[in-house]
Design a protein around this motif. Structure first.
Motif, PDB file in Angstrom:
ATOM      1  N   VAL A  49      11.923   4.010   7.730  1.00  0.00           N
ATOM      2  CA  VAL A  49      11.001   2.958   7.270  1.00  0.00           C
ATOM      3  C   VAL A  49      11.775   1.750   6.744  1.00  0.00           C
ATOM      4  CG1 VAL A  49       9.122   4.577   6.773  1.00  0.00           C
ATOM      5  CG2 VAL A  49      10.756   3.994   4.952  1.00  0.00           C
ATOM      6  N   TYR A  50      12.962   1.994   6.170  1.00  0.00           N
ATOM      7  CA  TYR A  50      13.775   0.872   5.699  1.00  0.00           C
ATOM      8  C   TYR A  50      14.207  -0.008   6.870  1.00  0.00           C
ATOM      9  CZ  TYR A  50      17.478  -1.714   3.314  1.00  0.00           C
ATOM     10  OH  TYR A  50      18.271  -2.716   2.808  1.00  0.00           O
ATOM     11  N   LYS A  51      14.575   0.646   7.963  1.00  0.00           N
ATOM     12  CA  LYS A  51      14.975  -0.100   9.160  1.00  0.00           C
ATOM     13  C   LYS A  51      13.793  -0.838   9.788  1.00  0.00           C
ATOM     14  CE  LYS A  51      19.070   2.533  10.553  1.00  0.00           C
ATOM     15  NZ  LYS A  51      19.708   3.334  11.639  1.00  0.00           N
ATOM     16  N   LYS A  52      12.572  -0.362   9.515  1.00  0.00           N
ATOM     17  CA  LYS A  52      11.372  -0.985  10.070  1.00  0.00           C
ATOM     18  C   LYS A  52      10.731  -1.989   9.117  1.00  0.00           C
ATOM     19  CE  LYS A  52      11.874   1.265  13.831  1.00  0.00           C
ATOM     20  NZ  LYS A  52      12.296   0.546  15.062  1.00  0.00           N
ATOM     21  N   GLY A  53      11.470  -2.329   8.057  1.00  0.00           N
ATOM     22  CA  GLY A  53      11.019  -3.407   7.182  1.00  0.00           C
ATOM     23  C   GLY A  53      10.462  -2.987   5.846  1.00  0.00           C
ATOM     24  N   TYR A  54      10.518  -1.693   5.530  1.00  0.00           N
ATOM     25  CA  TYR A  54       9.992  -1.247   4.237  1.00  0.00           C
ATOM     26  C   TYR A  54      10.894  -1.729   3.104  1.00  0.00           C
ATOM     27  CZ  TYR A  54       8.889   1.843   0.331  1.00  0.00           C
ATOM     28  OH  TYR A  54       8.570   2.338  -0.915  1.00  0.00           O
ATOM     29  N   ASN A  55      10.270  -2.262   2.042  1.00  0.00           N
ATOM     30  CA  ASN A  55      10.991  -2.761   0.876  1.00  0.00           C
ATOM     31  C   ASN A  55      10.841  -1.759  -0.264  1.00  0.00           C
ATOM     32  OD1 ASN A  55      12.110  -4.158  -1.235  1.00  0.00           O
ATOM     33  ND2 ASN A  55      10.939  -6.047  -0.911  1.00  0.00           N
ATOM     34  N   VAL A  56      11.957  -1.218  -0.726  1.00  0.00           N
ATOM     35  CA  VAL A  56      11.917  -0.158  -1.733  1.00  0.00           C
ATOM     36  C   VAL A  56      11.653  -0.691  -3.134  1.00  0.00           C
ATOM     37  CG1 VAL A  56      13.442   1.338  -0.416  1.00  0.00           C
ATOM     38  CG2 VAL A  56      14.414  -0.261  -2.073  1.00  0.00           C
ATOM     39  N   PHE A  57      11.677  -2.009  -3.318  1.00  0.00           N
ATOM     40  CA  PHE A  57      11.479  -2.590  -4.647  1.00  0.00           C
ATOM     41  C   PHE A  57       9.983  -2.691  -4.966  1.00  0.00           C
ATOM     42  CE2 PHE A  57      15.637  -4.203  -3.291  1.00  0.00           C
ATOM     43  CZ  PHE A  57      16.408  -3.789  -4.365  1.00  0.00           C
ATOM     44  N   PHE A  58       9.622  -2.306  -6.193  1.00  0.00           N
ATOM     45  CA  PHE A  58       8.238  -2.294  -6.619  1.00  0.00           C
ATOM     46  C   PHE A  58       7.903  -3.555  -7.419  1.00  0.00           C
ATOM     47  CE2 PHE A  58       9.041   2.011  -5.527  1.00  0.00           C
ATOM     48  CZ  PHE A  58       7.821   2.584  -5.197  1.00  0.00           C
ATOM     49  N   LYS A  59       6.631  -3.936  -7.353  1.00  0.00           N
ATOM     50  CA  LYS A  59       6.152  -5.078  -8.128  1.00  0.00           C
ATOM     51  C   LYS A  59       5.654  -4.597  -9.488  1.00  0.00           C
ATOM     52  CE  LYS A  59       4.876  -7.566  -3.912  1.00  0.00           C
ATOM     53  NZ  LYS A  59       3.794  -8.204  -3.114  1.00  0.00           N
ATOM     54  N   LYS A  60       5.025  -5.494 -10.254  1.00  0.00           N
ATOM     55  CA  LYS A  60       4.511  -5.141 -11.572  1.00  0.00           C
ATOM     56  C   LYS A  60       3.372  -4.133 -11.457  1.00  0.00           C
ATOM     57  CE  LYS A  60       5.702  -9.527 -13.803  1.00  0.00           C
ATOM     58  NZ  LYS A  60       5.169 -10.705 -14.540  1.00  0.00           N
TER      59      LYS A  60
ATOM     60  N   LYS B  77       0.831  -1.208   0.000  1.00  0.00           N
ATOM     61  CA  LYS B  77       0.000   0.000   0.000  1.00  0.00           C
ATOM     62  C   LYS B  77       0.868   1.262   0.000  1.00  0.00           C
ATOM     63  CE  LYS B  77      -4.069  -1.947   2.307  1.00  0.00           C
ATOM     64  NZ  LYS B  77      -4.876  -1.931   3.553  1.00  0.00           N
ATOM     65  N   SER B  78       2.010   1.188   0.666  1.00  0.00           N
ATOM     66  CA  SER B  78       2.938   2.319   0.670  1.00  0.00           C
ATOM     67  C   SER B  78       3.465   2.578  -0.735  1.00  0.00           C
ATOM     68  CB  SER B  78       4.099   2.055   1.625  1.00  0.00           C
ATOM     69  OG  SER B  78       3.647   1.907   2.955  1.00  0.00           O
ATOM     70  N   ASN B  79       3.852   1.505  -1.416  1.00  0.00           N
ATOM     71  CA  ASN B  79       4.360   1.659  -2.780  1.00  0.00           C
ATOM     72  C   ASN B  79       3.271   2.122  -3.738  1.00  0.00           C
ATOM     73  OD1 ASN B  79       6.971   0.950  -2.090  1.00  0.00           O
ATOM     74  ND2 ASN B  79       6.714  -1.210  -2.592  1.00  0.00           N
ATOM     75  N   LEU B  80       2.053   1.644  -3.527  1.00  0.00           N
ATOM     76  CA  LEU B  80       0.928   2.113  -4.334  1.00  0.00           C
ATOM     77  C   LEU B  80       0.717   3.609  -4.141  1.00  0.00           C
ATOM     78  CD1 LEU B  80      -1.678   1.768  -6.038  1.00  0.00           C
ATOM     79  CD2 LEU B  80      -2.876   1.240  -3.887  1.00  0.00           C
ATOM     80  N   THR B  81       0.766   4.050  -2.890  1.00  0.00           N
ATOM     81  CA  THR B  81       0.583   5.470  -2.581  1.00  0.00           C
ATOM     82  C   THR B  81       1.659   6.328  -3.241  1.00  0.00           C
ATOM     83  OG1 THR B  81      -0.389   4.863  -0.438  1.00  0.00           O
ATOM     84  CG2 THR B  81       0.294   7.151  -0.720  1.00  0.00           C
ATOM     85  N   ILE B  82       2.888   5.848  -3.226  1.00  0.00           N
ATOM     86  CA  ILE B  82       3.992   6.584  -3.848  1.00  0.00           C
ATOM     87  C   ILE B  82       3.787   6.689  -5.358  1.00  0.00           C
ATOM     88  CG2 ILE B  82       6.466   6.516  -4.373  1.00  0.00           C
ATOM     89  CD1 ILE B  82       6.869   5.254  -1.588  1.00  0.00           C
TER      90      ILE B  82
END
Length: 242
Positions: A180-191, A75-80
């Motif tokens: 957020v990276y330290k808290k588990g956020y993954n910067v890689f996006f899906k399709k 959802k974070s990546n979708l929002t971005i």
């Protein structure tokens, strides 16, 4: 996820102190800079803030309601993605009208609107993770950064004031990314097809939550723009500094 616990006090205290520093900053700007400079700043700052507030379509508010960390990440990546797309659309709209021209202010608006929307996304991610201390510290840190930068600026124009807010937002974006990276956020996006499906699954947020937020957003930021159109961008400060 619990929406409230004793750790929430960090958020309220931090936000309260940030408001105090912001008020001090406002008085400092009024005292140090001319009404014309403050007017220019208020006009373009309001445009960037409105675009940044609308650009997420309020999808960021779905993040704390996630069932697990993976869903919160998606959802974070979708929002971005939504924010970047709509910031781009709003930029073309602004350039095709008399809202602003292709100049240094356009760059500031673009940077401000994007950082506002993405920072709001990461703030909600940290809320999901119940990192109330970080969510209380970040607005306070932003307000202190902004005031600190303003203290070292010497030129007296709206561009200088706006640059301080933009620089502070960019620094906060970097800090948010680390947190957020330290808290588990993954910067890689899906399709893109995955995010299209997720977009449609949570369509209630732009359909119902966004419209309910429009009045508050416009009331908070629209006044300088309205005055700028009635009179002149430089004259906005005459109404806000007295």
């Amino acid at each position: 996820m619990k929406l409230y616990n004793s750790k929430s006090l960090y958020f309220y205290v931090g936000s309260g102190l940030a408001q105090v520093v912001t008020i001090i900053t406002t008085f400092y700007i009024i005292k140090k800079f001319t009404p014309e400079a403050f007017g220019q700043f208020s006009y373009y700052f309001s445009i960037g803030s409105i675009i940044g507030s609308f650009a997420t379509l309020k999808y960021e508010l779905s993040i704390p309601l996630s069932k697990n960390s993976g869903e919160a990440n998606d959802k974070s990546n979708l929002t971005i993605l939504v924010s970047l797309l709509f910031n781009l659309v709003f930029s073309f709209v602004g350039l095709s009208t008399t809202l602003y021209g292709f100049n240094i202010y356009f760059l500031y608006i673009l940077l401000l609107s994007n950082t506002v929307s993405i920072n709001a996304c990461f703030q909600q991610f940290l809320l999901y993770k119940e990192e109330h201390f970080l969510n209380g510290l970040t607005p306070l840190l932003f307000s202190i950064l902004n005031l600190g930068i303003l203290l070292f600026l010497t030129q007296n124009n709206g561009e200088v004031i706006l640059s301080s807010y933009v620089i502070s937002n960019i620094i906060m974006l970097i800090i948010y990314l680390v947190c957020v990276y330290k808290k588990g956020y993954n910067v890689f996006f899906k399709k893109l097809s995955f995010y299209k499906k997720l977009f449609l699954e949570h369509l209630d947020f732009p359909k119902y939550v966004l419209p309910s937020s429009i009045a508050n957003i416009l009331l908070a930021y629209c006044n300088p723009i309205f005055i700028g159109y009635l009179f002149d961008k430089n004259n906005v400060g005459l109404f806000h500094s007295h």
